[in-house]
Scaffold this active site. Structure first.
Site, PDB file in Angstrom:
ATOM      1  N   TYR A   1       0.836  -1.200   0.000  1.00 29.84           N
ATOM      2  CA  TYR A   1       0.000   0.000   0.000  1.00 29.84           C
ATOM      3  C   TYR A   1       0.873   1.254   0.000  1.00 29.84           C
ATOM      4  O   TYR A   1       1.904   1.310   0.680  1.00 29.84           O
ATOM      5  CB  TYR A   1      -0.901  -0.062   1.223  1.00 29.84           C
ATOM      6  CG  TYR A   1      -1.650   1.199   1.550  1.00 29.84           C
ATOM      7  CD1 TYR A   1      -2.469   1.834   0.616  1.00 29.84           C
ATOM      8  CD2 TYR A   1      -1.573   1.755   2.831  1.00 29.84           C
ATOM      9  CE1 TYR A   1      -3.169   2.977   0.919  1.00 29.84           C
ATOM     10  CE2 TYR A   1      -2.283   2.897   3.153  1.00 29.84           C
ATOM     11  CZ  TYR A   1      -3.065   3.504   2.197  1.00 29.84           C
ATOM     12  OH  TYR A   1      -3.756   4.641   2.522  1.00 29.84           O
TER      13      TYR A   1
ATOM     14  N   LYS B   1     -11.940  -0.947   5.652  1.00 32.21           N
ATOM     15  CA  LYS B   1     -12.299  -1.600   4.400  1.00 32.21           C
ATOM     16  C   LYS B   1     -13.383  -2.663   4.617  1.00 32.21           C
ATOM     17  O   LYS B   1     -14.491  -2.339   5.010  1.00 32.21           O
ATOM     18  CB  LYS B   1     -11.041  -2.176   3.758  1.00 32.21           C
ATOM     19  CG  LYS B   1      -9.850  -1.204   3.703  1.00 32.21           C
ATOM     20  CD  LYS B   1     -10.176   0.121   3.034  1.00 32.21           C
ATOM     21  CE  LYS B   1      -8.951   0.963   2.732  1.00 32.21           C
ATOM     22  NZ  LYS B   1      -8.215   1.460   3.884  1.00 32.21           N
TER      23      LYS B   1
END
Length: 394
Positions: A111, A210
């Site tokens: 990420y 998420k």
């Protein structure tokens, strides 16, 4: 039935939520900053850990604790500790384990926020990060990167955004052989699709923002692992740094986890159908999805995952082609997050680095011609129709 014998859906609904007065069917939100005591000795005993209780919500809160216990049960972990964001959780792990001049071995596909933490913070305290690629023989590469300063191995699987797969058991074995602590960001998979601790990994990190929350309405993170390490994180990172999760967000995550298995099943089915559609489209040059037989990590994913996830990435001829497709989408929304009820699409080069050339983007690990899809909970055929219409612009 003992909790250790309960299956995922049962734990998702019940774990961590059976110890409240009056037996509420929904865990209460303890929206308080501090807790009071009838006597000084009562307060002292709780603060010293000789009796259970809560002192201050930065350190612990009943609603937050219920979320931590539920996630720990789902991961098969001794314990878990929640933080204000995924990055707060991840940085807490690194700050707890590392000292100045220590070294980290990391997967190269990670990420962007994690890469930024490495470059903007760890480098400032003299920590070196050495990378291995999921596309190389990391069983040979990782031992070459280890030295007396190396403290931990970090990786993602599936990785963001290329969805590469790394053999968790192989990494865990290498870590133990070299006396390193192993950490995985398992956000894309969730505890429903894979349980890294069962494969020997020491610590699991999630951005709860998420799939765990699943509705795009809360920011949070969580770390699961052995009780001793989680206690250390709680004491140092929450007491002295203070990136704690709010009780209200913890309640949203408790709610989200109760439907995680149902949502992930739909995400996986939808992603599989979309990947199949894209792989047959003449305007698409490459599709990255672990469920496809030609994906280089398909075999490993089949062994260590219950499903292949709700994320799909694909490549077009150019960054300009990506812009044209993204701007023509109507049902799918342009957005940077994932795991929501809505299908979200993005291109990192266009959105974060519009001034960089393609070569410069690739140098910092960004593929300029790649679109990432986070499949939502819409009817899959409607999402495919939206993609098909946008691709016709090419």
């Amino acid at each position: 039935m003992k909790k250790k014998d309960q299956r995922f859906g049962t734990l998702a609904v019940h774990a961590g939520e059976d110890r409240f007065q009056h037996c509420p069917s929904s865990t209460p939100i303890f929206q308080t900053s501090t807790y009071t005591f009838d006597a000084v000795n009562d307060a002292a005993e709780v603060m010293q850990g000789s009796r259970t209780g809560f002192v201050y919500t930065r350190i612990g809160n009943p609603t937050v604790r219920a979320f931590e216990q539920k996630l720990a049960a789902l991961e098969g972990a001794d314990a878990a500790v929640a933080f204000a964001s995924g990055m707060a959780a991840l940085s807490a792990v690194f700050l707890e384990l590392l000292s100045p001049a220590d070294e980290v071995i990391s997967g190269s596909q990670i990420y962007g926020g994690t890469r930024g933490f490495f470059e903007q913070f760890l480098s400032r305290i003299g920590c070196t990060v050495r990378h291995f690629s999921p596309h190389e023989d990391f069983r040979k590469k990782i031992p070459l990167l280890v030295n007396r300063k190396t403290r931990l191995i970090f990786f993602e699987t599936p990785s963001n955004p290329e969805l590469s797969i790394i053999d968790m058991r192989a990494v865990a074995s290498l870590a133990k052989k070299n006396r390193l602590f192993s950490v995985i960001d398992s956000t894309f998979a969730t505890p429903y699709l894979q349980r890294p601790l069962d494969h020997g990994i020491d610590c699991v990190v999630h951005s709860a923002t998420k799939y765990i929350g699943g509705h795009g309405d809360a920011i949070g993170g969580i770390v699961a692992g052995q009780a001793e390490f989680i206690a250390r994180l709680r004491k140092t990172m929450l007491v002295y740094i203070g990136g704690c999760l709010s009780p209200f967000n913890a309640w949203l995550y408790l709610r989200g986890l109760k439907t995680l298995h149902l949502r992930m099943d739909h995400h996986c089915r939808s992603a599989s159908a979309i990947a199949d559609f894209l792989s047959r489209h003449r305007k698409v040059s490459d599709v990255l999805y672990p469920g496809l037989l030609n994906h280089p990590g398909h075999g490993i994913a089949t062994k260590q995952m219950k499903g292949f996830g709700g994320m799909v990435s694909f490549r077009l001829q150019s960054r300009a082609a990506c812009r044209k497709v993204l701007d023509r989408l109507r049902l799918c929304k342009i957005g940077v997050s994932l795991g929501d009820t809505e299908t979200l699409v993005m291109n990192s080069a266009l959105m974060f680095h519009p001034g960089l050339t393609d070569a410069a983007c690739r140098k910092i690990g960004i593929e300029p011609d790649l679109i990432r899809i986070s499949t939502g909970l819409e009817d899959t055929q409607d999402v495919i129709a939206d993609l098909d219409r946008a691709l016709k612009a090419l």
